[in-house]
Design a protein around this motif. Structure first.
Motif, PDB file in Angstrom:
ATOM      1  N   GLN A 121       1.035  -0.884  -0.395  1.00 45.11           N
ATOM      2  CA  GLN A 121      -0.433  -0.024   0.093  1.00 45.11           C
ATOM      3  C   GLN A 121       0.856   1.239  -0.092  1.00 45.11           C
ATOM      4  O   GLN A 121       0.395   2.398  -0.796  1.00 45.11           O
ATOM      5  N   PRO A 122       1.911   1.161   0.846  1.00 43.01           N
ATOM      6  CA  PRO A 122       3.092   2.916   0.550  1.00 43.01           C
ATOM      7  C   PRO A 122       3.159   2.185  -0.912  1.00 43.01           C
ATOM      8  O   PRO A 122       4.243   3.733  -0.651  1.00 43.01           O
ATOM      9  N   SER A 134      -5.730   4.736  -0.742  1.00 44.38           N
ATOM     10  CA  SER A 134      -5.201   5.321  -1.309  1.00 44.38           C
ATOM     11  C   SER A 134      -4.771   6.360  -0.637  1.00 44.38           C
ATOM     12  O   SER A 134      -4.075   7.692  -0.940  1.00 44.38           O
ATOM     13  N   ILE A 135      -4.461   6.399   0.769  1.00 40.77           N
ATOM     14  CA  ILE A 135      -3.233   7.108   2.038  1.00 40.77           C
ATOM     15  C   ILE A 135      -1.996   8.047   0.813  1.00 40.77           C
ATOM     16  O   ILE A 135      -1.645   8.917   1.284  1.00 40.77           O
ATOM     17  N   GLY A 167     -12.363  -1.404  -1.617  1.00 38.41           N
ATOM     18  CA  GLY A 167     -12.921   0.554  -0.566  1.00 38.41           C
ATOM     19  C   GLY A 167     -11.161   0.056  -1.520  1.00 38.41           C
ATOM     20  O   GLY A 167     -11.090   2.059  -1.809  1.00 38.41           O
ATOM     21  N   ALA A 168     -10.259  -0.377  -1.944  1.00 41.55           N
ATOM     22  CA  ALA A 168      -9.062  -0.516  -2.696  1.00 41.55           C
ATOM     23  C   ALA A 168      -9.245  -0.219  -4.402  1.00 41.55           C
ATOM     24  O   ALA A 168      -8.876   1.111  -4.853  1.00 41.55           O
ATOM     25  N   GLY A 203     -10.663  13.738  -6.195  1.00 40.47           N
ATOM     26  CA  GLY A 203      -9.538  14.075  -5.538  1.00 40.47           C
ATOM     27  C   GLY A 203      -9.958  12.910  -4.180  1.00 40.47           C
ATOM     28  O   GLY A 203     -10.930  12.209  -3.610  1.00 40.47           O
ATOM     29  N   TRP A 204      -9.826  13.903  -2.570  1.00 41.64           N
ATOM     30  CA  TRP A 204      -9.310  13.110  -1.066  1.00 41.64           C
ATOM     31  C   TRP A 204     -10.784  13.573  -0.703  1.00 41.64           C
ATOM     32  O   TRP A 204     -11.425  12.809  -0.217  1.00 41.64           O
ATOM     33  N   SER A 205     -11.533  14.953  -1.325  1.00 42.11           N
ATOM     34  CA  SER A 205     -12.500  14.809  -0.762  1.00 42.11           C
ATOM     35  C   SER A 205     -13.054  13.624  -1.271  1.00 42.11           C
ATOM     36  O   SER A 205     -14.259  12.987  -0.142  1.00 42.11           O
ATOM     37  N   ALA A 206     -13.333  13.408  -2.208  1.00 42.75           N
ATOM     38  CA  ALA A 206     -14.651  12.601  -2.715  1.00 42.75           C
ATOM     39  C   ALA A 206     -14.068  10.963  -2.145  1.00 42.75           C
ATOM     40  O   ALA A 206     -14.584  10.361  -2.179  1.00 42.75           O
TER      41      ALA A 206
END
Length: 427
Positions: free
Chosen positions: A47-48, A256-257, A375-376, A387-390
């Motif tokens: 993930q990272p 996603s982070i 989720g992935a 974007g991140w807000s979504a």
């Protein structure tokens, strides 16, 4: 069945249906927790590293989530095809054999020369990492009924620590030696565990749970019985749906982070991105208290409170670009909530059918894997598009939907919950 400690005569008896079964020793519980954590870590090491792996092997930024998704697909297949074998075969051989094969699959990822080979190897890593659930089911079967929540909480705490610390370790190792070293190191660690478990787990004993009526199920009938268990147990169905939703939210964050953190203005290193797993690990400390509360009959209340916390966690997470402290707070909230629900789920479903413990845990975890895969792929695709807000709205939506399911179940099923909350339920 009996587990004999090395270097001493003490045995832990956990006969099926024996209410006087002794407590599982802390040493065995710790070993189970470490083994489960190391095995499941392989599913999350990437993930990272997604951005770097994508660049190295030619995967487009919008599709790098497929690496995690295919690993979860392999995990789901393993839950259906391999975990039920814990109700049929010698668990010692099954656990040791899967760790050895997991080592080979991890080495294949580390040596992959192109994207196709990487993706196939990642499916195999997911397929074999389900040894985690064989370990959880085995620990639950060995625990005394009155302490099952504590033991499951401790082992599941090891699982969550493995998931979260995997990101920290993989990010640090990748910065020092490249992403391939992460998987080659994982392969070596899996081999060490295979050897350790071979020496510590019981030798030459048939520790398979007794099937109903004393008859052994065939492998085909074993697989067919899983949908039957799902259809027969309402509590199982509800808790499986919780698993799907909470781990969809969990994977929405952790899959996603790395994307916003690796981009300007933050532009963090692999080590820094992975370090946020330490914040999530703090949330894993809620595992044992959640298990103890479940032992006392408060599993449903714990679930409701945790789902509220899960939904609210996305508020601080939405401010990740403005404040990394907001990310830390949101991460702790989310992981604490997911852990509390997860432990409560497993504590409740195992006593439904102790003779089918591996099948119940495996079937339950199929929904975990489906949620993680959804989720992935959804979060990485949505991030590229909106974007991140979504992404944060998506994660909060999963939490809110789980809370609605809990509220509906709280009104419909008081009798079933009251019966299932007792830790000594027999089939």
């Amino acid at each position: 069945m009996a587990v004999e400690q090395q270097g001493g005569p003490r045995r832990i008896e956990a006969e099926a249906g024996n209410p006087e079964a002794a407590s599982l020793s802390r040493a065995h519980t710790l070993l189970f927790a470490v083994a489960a954590g190391v095995a499941v870590a392989g599913v999350y090491l990437a993930q990272p590293l997604l951005v770097t792996m994508g660049h190295d092997l030619g995967l487009a930024p919008g599709t790098v989530g497929v690496v995690v998704t295919l690993t979860q697909v392999g995990y789901a297949l393993g839950l259906f095809l391999l975990v039920p074998l814990g109700d049929l075969l010698d668990r010692r051989r099954l656990i040791v054999g899967q760790f050895a094969l997991l080592a080979a699959a991890s080495a294949a990822v580390g040596l992959a020369g192109h994207a196709a080979l990487l993706l196939v190897a990642m499916i195999c890593v997911g397929l074999l990492a389900v040894v985690t659930q064989v370990v959880v089911a085995h620990a639950a079967s060995l625990a005394a009924p009155a302490e099952r929540g504590r033991v499951v909480g401790a082992v599941t705490g090891g699982v969550v620590l493995g998931i979260l610390l995997a990101r920290t370790v993989s990010g640090t190792v990748a910065d020092l030696a490249g992403w391939r070293a992460v998987y080659l190191g994982s392969a070596a660690l899996s081999l060490v565990l295979a050897h350790t478990l071979y020496r510590v787990l019981p030798r030459g004993r048939d520790d398979r749970p007794a099937a109903t009526g004393g008859a052994r199920l065939s492998y085909r009938k074993l697989l067919v019985s899983m949908p039957t268990l799902f259809a027969a147990e309402r509590l199982f169905r509800v808790r499986a749906l919780f698993a799907l939703l909470i781990f969809a939210a969990f994977s929405t964050l952790w899959s996603s982070i790395a994307l916003p953190l690796s981009e300007p203005p933050l532009s963090l290193s692999h080590t820094a991105i992975g370090a946020f797993g330490l914040a999530g690990a703090a949330g894993a400390l809620g595992a044992i208290p959640a298990g103890r509360l479940s032992d006392r009959g408060h599993a449903n209340r714990v679930t409701g409170i945790a789902l509220v916390l899960l939904t609210l966690s996305w508020l601080p997470l939405a401010f990740t670009r403005q404040s990394l402290w907001a990310l830390v707070v949101g991460t702790i909230m989310l992981d604490l909530a997911v852990q509390a629900v997860h432990v409560s789920n497993q504590t409740l479903i195992h006593p439904l059918r102790p003779d089918a413990g591996s099948r119940l845990i495996g079937g339950y975890m199929i929904f975990y894997s489906i949620g993680s895969a959804v989720g992935a792929i959804a979060s990485t695709t949505l991030y590229a598009a909106a974007g991140w807000s979504a992404v944060c709205l998506l994660g909060a939506g999963f939490g809110a939907l789980a809370l609605v399911v809990w509220a509906v179940d709280a009104r419909r099923g008081p009798r079933e919950r009251a019966g299932a909350s007792a830790p000594t339920v027999t089939p």
